[in-house]
Structures are given as structure tokens and as C-alpha cells.
Design a protein around this motif. Structure first.
Motif, mmCIF file in Angstrom:
data_model
loop_
_atom_site.group_PDB
_atom_site.id
_atom_site.type_symbol
_atom_site.label_atom_id
_atom_site.label_comp_id
_atom_site.label_asym_id
_atom_site.label_seq_id
_atom_site.Cartn_x
_atom_site.Cartn_y
_atom_site.Cartn_z
ATOM 1 N N PHE A 185 -17.234 -3.110 -2.907
ATOM 2 C CA PHE A 185 -17.055 -4.647 -2.943
ATOM 3 C C PHE A 185 -17.218 -5.283 -4.550
ATOM 4 C CE2 PHE A 185 -17.067 -4.592 1.432
ATOM 5 C CZ PHE A 185 -16.415 -5.745 1.769
ATOM 6 N N THR A 201 -15.710 -3.658 -6.965
ATOM 7 C CA THR A 201 -14.632 -3.331 -7.551
ATOM 8 C C THR A 201 -13.642 -4.652 -6.751
ATOM 9 O OG1 THR A 201 -14.679 -1.267 -7.665
ATOM 10 C CG2 THR A 201 -12.704 -1.779 -7.878
ATOM 11 N N ASP A 202 -13.748 -4.606 -5.694
ATOM 12 C CA ASP A 202 -12.983 -5.932 -4.988
ATOM 13 C C ASP A 202 -12.981 -7.207 -5.489
ATOM 14 O OD1 ASP A 202 -12.472 -3.725 -3.080
ATOM 15 O OD2 ASP A 202 -13.721 -4.649 -1.407
ATOM 16 N N ASP A 250 -11.414 -6.938 -9.111
ATOM 17 C CA ASP A 250 -10.094 -7.100 -9.118
ATOM 18 C C ASP A 250 -9.331 -8.422 -8.661
ATOM 19 O OD1 ASP A 250 -10.070 -4.707 -9.959
ATOM 20 O OD2 ASP A 250 -9.908 -3.518 -8.117
ATOM 21 N N LEU A 251 -10.032 -8.968 -7.343
ATOM 22 C CA LEU A 251 -9.436 -10.213 -6.953
ATOM 23 C C LEU A 251 -9.450 -11.419 -7.832
ATOM 24 C CD1 LEU A 251 -10.610 -10.117 -3.192
ATOM 25 C CD2 LEU A 251 -8.067 -9.643 -4.122
ATOM 26 N N ALA A 272 -4.184 -7.625 0.943
ATOM 27 C CA ALA A 272 -5.423 -7.497 1.430
ATOM 28 C C ALA A 272 -5.387 -7.626 2.972
ATOM 29 C CB ALA A 272 -6.557 -8.433 1.020
ATOM 30 N N THR A 323 -8.643 4.234 0.833
ATOM 31 C CA THR A 323 -8.669 2.689 0.274
ATOM 32 C C THR A 323 -9.062 2.959 -1.195
ATOM 33 O OG1 THR A 323 -11.057 2.479 0.974
ATOM 34 C CG2 THR A 323 -9.223 1.713 2.672
ATOM 35 N N MET A 382 -7.127 1.721 -4.869
ATOM 36 C CA MET A 382 -7.357 0.821 -5.682
ATOM 37 C C MET A 382 -7.382 1.175 -7.038
ATOM 38 S SD MET A 382 -10.562 -0.363 -3.005
ATOM 39 C CE MET A 382 -11.554 -1.485 -4.385
ATOM 40 N N ILE A 428 -8.072 -3.043 -1.417
ATOM 41 C CA ILE A 428 -9.042 -3.958 -1.106
ATOM 42 C C ILE A 428 -9.237 -4.329 0.260
ATOM 43 C CG2 ILE A 428 -9.970 -6.219 -1.876
ATOM 44 C CD1 ILE A 428 -8.692 -5.680 -4.587
ATOM 45 N N ASP A 482 -11.179 -1.917 2.561
ATOM 46 C CA ASP A 482 -12.604 -1.684 2.304
ATOM 47 C C ASP A 482 -13.555 -2.863 3.006
ATOM 48 O OD1 ASP A 482 -13.848 0.123 0.271
ATOM 49 O OD2 ASP A 482 -14.665 -1.512 -0.654
ATOM 50 N N TYR A 483 -12.810 -3.843 3.307
ATOM 51 C CA TYR A 483 -14.093 -4.768 4.022
ATOM 52 C C TYR A 483 -14.333 -4.429 5.526
ATOM 53 C CZ TYR A 483 -13.153 -9.015 0.952
ATOM 54 O OH TYR A 483 -13.076 -9.665 -0.038
ATOM 55 N N GLN A 538 -20.263 -8.446 -4.626
ATOM 56 C CA GLN A 538 -19.308 -8.984 -4.956
ATOM 57 C C GLN A 538 -19.740 -10.025 -6.005
ATOM 58 O OE1 GLN A 538 -17.275 -11.435 -1.961
ATOM 59 N NE2 GLN A 538 -15.731 -9.981 -1.674
#
Length: 534
Positions: free
Chosen positions: A32, A34-35, A38-39, A81, A104, A108, A141, A144-145, A172
Motif C-alpha cells: 500500500f 507503493t500503491d 505510484d497513484l 485499478a 500483483t 507493479m 495496484i 493489491d487492495y 498509504q
């Protein structure tokens, strides 16, 4: 429990907090981290991309991304996503959490690096390549959720499960902050080496060629934490709940958790078989699922949808809002790297003062006051603060009142994270049956990403309703931002209403929260009522 509980699941529910809990939090949480990096890192560099690729020689203003290009660059990862959440959520219930988890992460890593290497013979070529790789980055990503939430919920004990899942999601905040810090460091390093004048002093020299390296380095750095985490993800055993309840191999689940819990566990095969046979194995599209969980799924999807319209609009375009209220200088008065530096500094301050504290307040209080209250309070406070920004908007844009605007704006982030942004992630991992848990979380989170797409595309066009007198095209006018804040307040109000469809899972085992033991309870009560009197 009426029908008896598997020993391994009872052991997980009652386990004291120990090293493996924190290990799981770090392994899942780094995904998360990384998520978020990246986002949200893309929002830091969009103005730089405009200056590099869309500057027209002789123009009186710096280059900026056209609205359709900006929408695509910012929003394409959310489209990926959404697809990834649905696909990997379903796959996690079919193949197992662990098998899909590594896929996943590697996707990424590859797409992070590829995004930074986006090449083309023209501006359109570079943007098209960037959008292509960011779509597939978003796809990874998205997976990953549901997987991270499900894995953490199935590893945790029932007493502190909410805090453990919240701690994973709280990473996050650090990912968001790290994006700002990396942008600060990279832009400062290049600024020190290549002194560029402001645009209004020398337009051609205000964006040195070396700026093209800056955005690429920032985007590619996202591969580093994901790559570090990959080895440890592959060493994690499959969750006991998947192995026992979905794969129906209670003996293997006990063997896996014997090592994790460092205690002797052994399951009675006959008892396990009776337990499995007593449970109704209804599917996602069955009438039984609709009866038991239809309103729950509607509650989790709608709440996540409206929350993400507001949350991602704020995150992606906070730089535009800061410009509109005058907290950031006009683009013409800065060089490209100086503008990036100031945008990153503003975003880092908001993350540090509003975003991160909100996450950790949830970690501290979610197992004390419960998911329902935190989500209800968060939606209410976000509504109140957004109306507080929108109604006296012209007061906030007056010189001298900018700090007050930024403080109130930061509070909307605080109550998003000490509220629905965290709880919408936690609850779907608790209230659905094990065999459908990852799928239902994927559906709920995909609804959220649909909201983020609405937010990223909708806010862009609303906020860029430029005034003819505006000297900086691409900077939103007060009218657009103010109306958008009213819309976001309305979204939060809808979320508050639909929170009442979501049940409280505090202090319950996953089987109790999801109703998986309902058939056992009915069977046990029936046996008791028909027993002969003593």
C-alpha cells in the motif's frame, strides 16, 4: 460457537499480538505504501510534463497539459485499478491469496520502471506510452487492495483485527508523503546544479532539458519498495481461513499455522468435514447471498464510491486548489523545477499534518469505538469542513486568509482518514464469507475506483473552467473550485446515509461477522428443541 469451531481458527481469533502480526502488517503495508506513491506521484509531475512537452515557443505562458491529456495521465491508472480489483479479487478466491499476491507486486515493479522510461518521437507519443504503462500499473495496484485486506483480516485476531488492517492501509499516508519528499529531493538536486530563471525572465531557459530526467526518476522510484517486499510476500504461508474454509484442507491449515503461531495445532478430520457440510455454500449471484449480504454489498460499494470521488479529487488536484487560493505563486514567476519543488512541499505538508495523523487515529480507536461510528463521524466532518470551505470561498481566497484555507483543507484529509477512507477498506474484508471475501472486497474497492475516475476526470473539467482574465491557463478559477467543493460535500452526505447499511464487525470473529456459522446455529437450536426431556 454453536456448531464448534476449527481449532486453528479459534487459535487465530484468540492469539496474542506477536511478531507474525507485525511482519504481516509490514509485508502487506509496503504494497500500500507503493500503491499510494505510484497513484499520487503523478499529480506532482503533471505541471512539469506540461512545461516540457506542451510549451509553444513565443507563448506568453508556460506550457500546460491540455485538459484531455491531463485527465488521461491522471485517471488512466484508476481505470486499470478498477479492472485489477475485480479480476484479482475474483482470482484470490479461486486460486488462493498467496499465489495471486506475488503477481500483483511484480506487475507493479515492471510498470513503475516502464512508466519512467516512456519514450516517443512526439509529445503525444510520450503521453500515450506513459498512459499505457500507467494503466497496467493501476491493474497491479488494484489487485493489491482485496488481497492485502483479506490476508490481513484472515491472519489477525478478533480483538485487534481492525487496528491491524487499518495499519496496513495507513501505509498509504507514508507512501503519499514519500512521493512528496522524493520530488523535493530530486527537484532540489537538479535546481542546485542547473540554476534556471523564472519563466517571465527567460521562457526558454526556465525549463532546462534536464527536467526530463526529474519526472522519470520520481515515477521509477516507486519500484524500489515493491521490489524489496517481493521476497517476503512469497515466504508467507497461505491464510488458514482460505486453506481450511475454501480449499477445505483443515489439516494443512493447522500445519501452516503451527509454525506461524508457534504452538501445536491438530484438526479432527471428521469434525472438520461435518463443519464444512453444515455450511450453506451459496454463490455470489444466488438469492441467498442477496438475502444475507445484498444490502451489505450495496452499503460498502456506495460508501466507497462517493468517498473516492471526494478523496481522489482532493489528492490529485490539491496543487490546483493551492494555486487558486494563492498559496502557490503563479507559474510565470517560477522555473519548472522551482514549481515542482513548491508543489511537492505543499503536498508533503498536507500529508504530514492531515493525512498521516488521520490514519493512525483510526488504528488507535477502531477496535475501541468501532467501524460504524468512525465512518459516520468521518463523513459528517468532511461534509462540514467542505461546506466551511465552499460557502465563504471568497473570504478564503482573499490575501491573508490562505493559511486558514489550508488548515481547514487539511482537516478534510484528517477526517477522511480518521473515517471512511480507512473503514471502507476494512469492513468488506470482515463481513463477507471466506469463499467470497476477496471477490466482494474487489467489487467494493472497484466501486471506489469508479468514484476516483469520476473525481479525477470530473474535477479537472469543473476546476479548469477558466476565466478570460486568467493569466495562467490550466489554473482553476474560484468559480470552478467552489462549485466542486459543494459537489464533494454532497457526495460525503450520501456516504453518511449509506453507512447505515453496513454492519459493525468490532469484536467478532470473521465467521460471526460474515454469518458463516448461521447454518450451524440453526442446526444446533433445532437439535436442542427436538431433544427428549431428561
Amino acid at each position: 460457537m454453536a456448531g464448534g469451531q476449527l481449532q486453528v481458527l479459534s487459535a487465530l481469533d484468540s492469539a496474542k499480538t506477536q511478531l507474525y502480526h507485525f511482519t504481516a502488517i509490514i509485508i502487506a503495508g509496503m504494497g500500500f505504501f507503493t500503491d499510494a506513491y505510484d497513484l499520487f506521484s503523478i499529480s506532482l509531475v503533471t505541471k512539469l510534463l506540461g512545461r516540457i512537452y506542451y510549451y509553444e515557443p513565443g507563448s506568453s505562458t508556460p506550457g500546460s497539459l491540455p485538459p484531455n491529456v491531463s485527465a488521461a495521465v491522471n485517471g488512466v491508472a484508476f481505470c486499470g485499478a478498477l479492472s485489477g480489483q475485480l479480476f484479482f479479487g475474483w482470482l484470490g478466491d479461486k486460486m488462493g491469496r498467496k499465489k495471486v499476491y506475488g503477481m500483483t507486486l511484480m506487475l507493479m515493479v515492471i510498470c513503475c520502471i516502464a512508466s519512467g522510461l516512456s519514450l516517443g518521437s512526439s509529445a503525444k507519443g510520450v503521453m500515450a506510452t506513459l498512459c499505457f504503462f500507467r494503466f497496467w500499473l493501476g491493474f497491479g495496484i488494484g489487485g493489491d487492495y482485496p488481497l492485502s485486506a483479506t490476508i490481513m483480516s484472515e491472519y489477525a485476531n478478533k480483538k485487534t483485527r481492525g487496528a491491524f488492517i487499518a495499519a496496513v492501509f495507513a501505509m498509504q499516508g507514508f507512501g503519499n508523503l514519500t512521493g512528496g519528499v522524493v520530488a523535493l529531493i530530486v527537484s532540489a538536486a537538479f535546481r542546485a546544479k542547473y540554476k534556471a530563471p523564472a519563466y517571465d525572465v527567460d521562457p526558454l531557459a526556465s525549463t532546462p532539458p534536464e527536467s526530463d530526467y526529474v519526472w522519470r526518476i520520481i515515477l521509477m522510484f516507486g519500484a524500489v519498495p515493491a521490489l524489496i517486499t517481493y521476497y517476503w510476500r512469497m515466504k508467507m504461508p497461505e491464510t488458514a481461513r482460505y486453506t481450511a474454509l475454501v480449499a477445505k484442507n483443515a489439516k494443512k491449515a493447522a500445519a501452516d499455522m503451527t509454525t506461524v503461531l508457534q504452538t501445536d495445532l491438530e484438526e479432527d478430520a471428521n469434525k472438520a468435514e461435518k463443519l464444512f457440510n453444515s455450511r450453506d455454500q451459496f454463490g455470489l449471484f444466488s438469492k441467498e447471498f442477496l438475502r444475507r449480504h445484498g444490502l451489505h454489498l450495496m452499503g460498502t460499494t456506495v460508501c466507497w464510491f462517493v468517498l473516492d470521488i471526494a478523496f481522489y479529487s482532493q489528492n490529485l488536484f490539491q496543487k490546483d486548489i493551492f494555486s487558486a487560493v494563492g498559496w502557490l505563486p503563479k507559474a510565470k514567476t517560477m522555473s519548472a523545477l522551482e514549481e515542482l519543488f513548491k508543489i511537492a512541499r505543499a503536498q508533503s505538508l498536507v500529508a504530514l499534518c492531515g493525512t498521516i495523523p488521520g490514519y493512525w487515529f483510526t488504528v488507535a480507536f477502531i477496535d475501541i469505538i468501532g467501524r460504524f461510528f468512525i465512518q459516520l463521524m468521518g463523513f459528517f466532518m468532511m461534509t462540514a469542513f467542505m461546506l466551511g470551505l465552499a460557502i465563504p470561498y471568497h473570504h478564503w481566497t482573499t490575501k491573508g486568509n490562505h493559511i486558514g484555507f489550508v488548515v481547514m483543507y487539511a482537516f478534510t484529509f484528517f477526517f477522511a482518514n480518521f473515517g471512511p477512507n480507512t473503514t471502507t477498506f476494512i469492513v468488506p474484508a470482515e463481513i463477507f464469507p471466506a469463499r467470497l471475501r476477496s471477490t466482494c472486497h474487489g467489487i467494493s474497492s472497484a466501486a471506489g475506483k469508479a468514484g476516483s475516475i469520476v473525481g479525477s476526470f470530473g474535477f479537472l473539467y469543473a476546476a479548469q473552467s477558466t476565466d478570460p482574465a486568467q493569466t495562467d491557463p490550466g489554473y482553476p478559477t474560484g468559480i470552478g473550485v467552489r462549485n466542486t467543493l459543494f459537489v464533494l460535500a454532497g457526495c460525503n452526505l450520501i456516504g453518511l446515509i449509506f453507512t447505515f447499511f453496513v454492519p459493525e464487525a468490532k469484536g467478532k470473529s470473521l465467521e460471526e461477522a460474515s454469518g458463516e456459522n448461521e447454518e450451524e446455529v440453526i442446526e444446533a437450536e433445532s437439535s436442542y428443541n427436538h431433544a427428549e426431556p431428561v
